[in-house]
Scaffold this active site. Structure first.
Site, mmCIF file in Angstrom:
data_model
loop_
_atom_site.group_PDB
_atom_site.id
_atom_site.type_symbol
_atom_site.label_atom_id
_atom_site.label_comp_id
_atom_site.label_asym_id
_atom_site.label_seq_id
_atom_site.Cartn_x
_atom_site.Cartn_y
_atom_site.Cartn_z
ATOM 1 N N PHE A 88 2.043 -77.791 10.755
ATOM 2 C CA PHE A 88 3.363 -78.025 11.145
ATOM 3 C C PHE A 88 3.733 -79.895 10.978
ATOM 4 O O PHE A 88 4.538 -80.211 11.645
ATOM 5 C CB PHE A 88 3.669 -77.780 12.735
ATOM 6 C CG PHE A 88 3.190 -76.766 12.930
ATOM 7 C CD1 PHE A 88 3.772 -75.225 12.421
ATOM 8 C CD2 PHE A 88 2.133 -76.575 14.040
ATOM 9 C CE1 PHE A 88 3.137 -74.103 12.723
ATOM 10 C CE2 PHE A 88 1.688 -75.074 14.370
ATOM 11 C CZ PHE A 88 2.006 -73.962 13.764
ATOM 12 N N ILE A 95 15.413 -66.033 -2.636
ATOM 13 C CA ILE A 95 14.029 -65.799 -1.838
ATOM 14 C C ILE A 95 12.824 -65.268 -2.475
ATOM 15 O O ILE A 95 13.274 -64.068 -3.177
ATOM 16 C CB ILE A 95 14.508 -64.959 -0.582
ATOM 17 C CG1 ILE A 95 15.544 -65.641 0.332
ATOM 18 C CG2 ILE A 95 13.215 -64.745 0.393
ATOM 19 C CD1 ILE A 95 15.209 -67.119 0.672
ATOM 20 N N ASN A 142 10.050 -64.060 -1.469
ATOM 21 C CA ASN A 142 9.224 -62.735 -0.653
ATOM 22 C C ASN A 142 9.902 -62.929 0.757
ATOM 23 O O ASN A 142 9.849 -63.563 1.401
ATOM 24 C CB ASN A 142 7.768 -63.298 -0.555
ATOM 25 C CG ASN A 142 7.113 -62.138 0.196
ATOM 26 O OD1 ASN A 142 7.481 -61.499 0.947
ATOM 27 N ND2 ASN A 142 5.858 -61.819 -0.443
ATOM 28 N N LYS A 170 15.016 -72.483 -2.747
ATOM 29 C CA LYS A 170 14.956 -73.903 -1.882
ATOM 30 C C LYS A 170 13.565 -73.487 -0.820
ATOM 31 O O LYS A 170 13.092 -72.426 -0.985
ATOM 32 C CB LYS A 170 16.165 -74.001 -1.210
ATOM 33 C CG LYS A 170 17.281 -74.439 -1.935
ATOM 34 C CD LYS A 170 18.629 -74.372 -1.134
ATOM 35 C CE LYS A 170 19.929 -74.484 -1.913
ATOM 36 N NZ LYS A 170 21.003 -74.664 -1.206
ATOM 37 N N GLY A 171 13.329 -74.031 0.102
ATOM 38 C CA GLY A 171 12.497 -73.804 1.184
ATOM 39 C C GLY A 171 13.066 -73.359 2.450
ATOM 40 O O GLY A 171 14.238 -73.588 2.558
ATOM 41 N N GLY A 214 10.795 -73.441 5.483
ATOM 42 C CA GLY A 214 9.833 -73.783 6.377
ATOM 43 C C GLY A 214 10.515 -74.514 7.717
ATOM 44 O O GLY A 214 10.269 -74.224 8.787
ATOM 45 N N GLU A 215 11.406 -75.446 7.271
ATOM 46 C CA GLU A 215 12.089 -76.450 8.254
ATOM 47 C C GLU A 215 13.442 -75.683 8.699
ATOM 48 O O GLU A 215 13.634 -75.898 10.025
ATOM 49 C CB GLU A 215 12.496 -77.608 7.745
ATOM 50 C CG GLU A 215 11.585 -78.763 8.308
ATOM 51 C CD GLU A 215 10.316 -78.997 7.328
ATOM 52 O OE1 GLU A 215 9.269 -79.410 7.827
ATOM 53 O OE2 GLU A 215 10.108 -78.358 6.274
#
Length: 762
Positions: free
Chosen positions: A239, A632, A634, A705-706, A708-709
């Site tokens: 994290f 996306i 997955n 794009k990501g 995670g955040e």
């Protein structure tokens, strides 16, 4: 791509065959236990180690007095660390800079002997006055160093923000406070250094970047690159705590060089509180609007803690100049140096605080206007970046609003607080907007297609539990038209092709693009093989007309879509008389093109809260998170990422805070029994949906794009807004614990001192 493929590493993790940093056995392993300081500031005058050295099995006790020589320590830590800055240098000298600082390392033949001996080490310290209370020192806040790499200072004032605020008919002026939070991943930070007979060091470290750590070890200890290999095949959560090499790595290598043996150093859970945390932050947000809800002025200022070592800075207030259309914006961000360890990046650094304050203030403004909170956000929707005027690469935020609201049932929300109740619980609905940067860095990848039809792709990427193993294999399999079981993705080894640290929600757009790029190079090589076939049916085939599927290369008619020719990949390698085909690829982002756009992910979070006022207990019973994050790769793993972010947002809202005894200058609740995080019983229905988006500016190859955040951003704000809708009481400090919910009068930030924190002087 896009299919909900199960994790390829799931079986290894569930059966225990996946080895983490502290789980690599070797004969003759030496165990190191860290001794830390109980004083927040001062100087070591004496270390008493005689009793500890007398314990059977104890080999050595290292400290600043007898550590091995370290080369160019200052240069590395000042300029080369990722993330940049001036991190703590373990055993550098006799100074004590914060409570919990490592001051000695006990080395023994067994962990038990080392732990017992560590309890016998005594230290004399000349204690000096310390300062750890942010709210008592706001007036001495300073601007962050402009040399801080990766930090974007607030833009210059736009318009006349104060004058517009004073002249507006509807105004909101609110203060916010967020306490310290710690990462607390399940796996403690640990390092196992395996020393070979030739002196080569193979290091298993809990890190988000193996090459980052290898560079540190090589540079600081003066070791040739070929003598150091760092591995992080499996990481039990990080994290952001593993972005920088932590002191356990330096101490373990130090001990291995001193003893010329293999060494393991594992930090305890309390010692996990001795480096890095989300910084305590005070904020003030002032919003002004016309009677129809049009924003006239935005003023947002923040003061956050940093350490005496460096100006750790985050982008906290900048979002308030980007997200909504407003002609008058003034932003300010400052730091207060305290006697704590340096804060460090923690999931959605800066945005988790800054967006929270903005979105709660927007909810306050909507209530003052008697306006629906979603309608207010749509009224002030910004088609372009309000700070720079640049267009967004893609921005499907309106689709997030529309689809998230429909899924949640937002149109049935009554406007007035305290309008819904069931049994002893008041029910409230709240919402908030999220935004986070969409980044792409550079990376290399290597691919090897073998004659048996298997494919191995490699890059020094990391998988901190996010699913990197799976998604990269998925991208490679989809590109080459191979089944997943024929593809292996190798990561977590500093000897592999260069990759950035896994952070900032950039790994898929960066490493994934490199993986697709190297696979396309393989495809072009295979086309050359096909051209060379006797009487080749591919003689006139062009690369753009190829399709790879089912382990074969197909020539597809551009007009009809019919397959004109097909050949198995194994046949091509056999015809070329090669056992394998290898390619390498360097993925470089198009910076000139990217700079013409603001690149971001967006979300809309809708939340239901039930509050028992008699007990002060708030329960988050339902969350819908609608996310726009490009294509996306997955859906299963991406949903899990956002769901985990929502869980953490609930935890931020209702549970998490590290408490400091300011008399001792020490974090006190340094265990999972006292540092409260959301448990299974705290989490109920979480519904994640992804709106359609394809961003070929952020990642031209993938459109991704990501995620995670963005999952955590503004979740706590939605919870806060729902609590207000349920109770009519506005809470502006996190976590929103039962004592704050039950306290009489308004929250402390509106002037009430019942919670125990005074109103900050302006």
């Amino acid at each position: 791509m896009g299919e909900p493929v199960a994790r390829v590493d799931a079986r290894a993790k569930l059966t225990g065959s996946a080895r983490y940093a502290a789980e690599h056995p070797t004969p003759g392993l030496v165990y190191g236990v860290v001794v830390d300081s109980a004083i927040a500031r001062g100087r070591i005058t004496a270390l008493h180690v005689e009793d500890a050295l007398a314990v059977p099995g104890v080999l050595e006790i290292l400290s600043h007095r007898n550590r091995p020589r370290m080369r160019k320590l200052g240069l590395f830590y000042k300029d080369m660390t990722a993330p940049a800055g001036s991190p703590f240098k373990p055993f550098h000298d006799e100074r004590i800079l914060y409570s919990g600082q490592p001051i000695a390392l006990v080395l023994a033949e067994s962990f038990e002997a080392a732990r017992y001996a560590a309890s016998l080490v005594r230290v004399d310290i000349d204690a000096q006055p310390h300062e750890t209370h942010l709210l008592s020192h706001l007036k001495r806040a300073h601007e962050p160093s402009r040399l801080k790499a990766g930090f974007s200072p607030p833009p210059k004032e736009k318009g006349e923000a104060q004058a517009a605020f004073d002249a507006a008919p509807v105004r909101i002026d609110s203060e916010f406070h967020a306490g310290v939070e710690h990462h607390n991943p399940m796996e403690m930070h640990a390092t196992t250094v395996l020393r070979g007979e030739d002196g080569h060091l193979t290091i298993h470290d809990k890190t988000q970047g193996s090459q980052n750590c290898r560079w540190l070890v090589s540079r600081v200890f003066g070791l040739p690159r070929h003598r150091v290999t760092v591995k992080n095949a499996f990481v039990g959560g990080a994290f952001g705590s593993g972005l920088r090499p932590q002191y356990n790595l330096v101490l373990a290598v130090m001990a291995a060089l001193r003893l010329e043996r293999s060494v393991r150093v594992v930090l305890t859970r309390p010692q996990m509180f001795s480096f890095g945390h989300r910084p305590e932050t005070w904020q003030r947000v002032r919003l002004a609007a016309d009677m129809d809800g049009r924003l006239r002025s935005v003023l947002h200022e923040a003061v956050a803690e940093t350490s005496r070592l460096e100006d750790y800075a985050e982008v906290v207030v900048n979002w308030s100049g980007q997200l909504y259309a407003c002609d008058n914006v003034k932003l300010d961000y400052r730091l207060v140096a305290l006697d704590h360890p340096s804060p460090c990046d923690m999931r959605a650094p800066g945005a988790a605080h800054g967006m929270h304050a903005l979105e709660v203030a927007m909810d306050e403004l909507a209530h003052a206007l008697a306006m629906d909170p979603l309608a207010l956000r749509l009224k002030n929707f910004a088609e372009r970046d309000g700070a720079t005027g640049l267009p967004y690469s893609t921005k499907a935020l309106k689709a997030c609003y529309e689809q998230g609201a429909a899924r949640f049932g937002w149109r049935d929300r009554p406007q007035a607080p305290r309008s819904m109740k069931q049994g002893d619980e008041l029910i409230g609905w709240g919402m908030a907007t999220g935004q986070w940067d969409a980044m792409q860095m550079f990376a290399r990848a290597h691919a090897e297609l073998r004659a048996d039809g298997s494919l191995i792709v490699s890059s020094a990427a990391s998988d901190i539990g996010t699913g990197t193993y799976t998604v990269m294999a998925q991208i490679a399999a989809a590109t080459m038209g191979l089944p997943m079981e024929r593809v292996l993705f190798r990561l977590g080894d500093s000897t592999l092709p260069v990759a950035p640290v896994e952070g900032g929600s950039s790994h898929v757009a960066t490493v994934g693009s490199a993986v697709q790029g190297v696979c396309e190079k393989l495809q072009k090589t295979l086309l050359r093989f096909a051209h060379a076939l006797p009487d080749s049916p591919f003689a006139k085939a062009r690369f753009k007309d190829l399709r790879f599927r089912g382990g074969a290369m197909e020539w597809v008619d551009a007009d009809t879509g019919a397959v004109r020719a097909s050949v198995p990949l194994a046949t091509l390698l056999a015809a070329a008389e090669v056992e394998r085909v290898e390619e390498r690829y360097l993925m470089l982002p198009n910076l000139l093109r990217q700079k013409r756009y603001t690149r971001a992910t967006h979300s809309a979070v809708f939340c239901e809260v039930r509050v028992d006022e008699a007990l002060g207990i708030a329960r988050v019973t339902r969350v819908v998170s609608a996310v726009a994050a490009g294509r996306i790769m997955n859906t299963r793993l991406a949903s899990s990422q956002v769901m985990g972010g929502v869980v953490w947002g609930i935890s931020q809202a209702l549970h998490e805070e590290t408490h400091t005894d300011h008399h001792l200058g020490r974090f006190m609740n340094r265990s999972l029994s006292e540092y409260h995080v959301a448990a299974n019983a705290d989490i109920h229905d979480i519904d994640v949906l992804f709106v359609e988006e394809d961003d070929r500016i952020v990642s031209p190859r993938l459109g991704a794009k990501g995620v995670g955040e963005i999952g955590i951003v503004s979740v706590a704000a939605a919870v806060s807004n729902a609590i207000f809708h349920a109770t009519g009481r506005r809470l502006r400090s996190t976590p929103m614990t039962p004592d704050k919910i039950m306290a009489p009068g308004p929250d402390w930030a509106a002037g009430d001192s019942a919670v125990g924190i005074p109103l900050v002087p302006r």
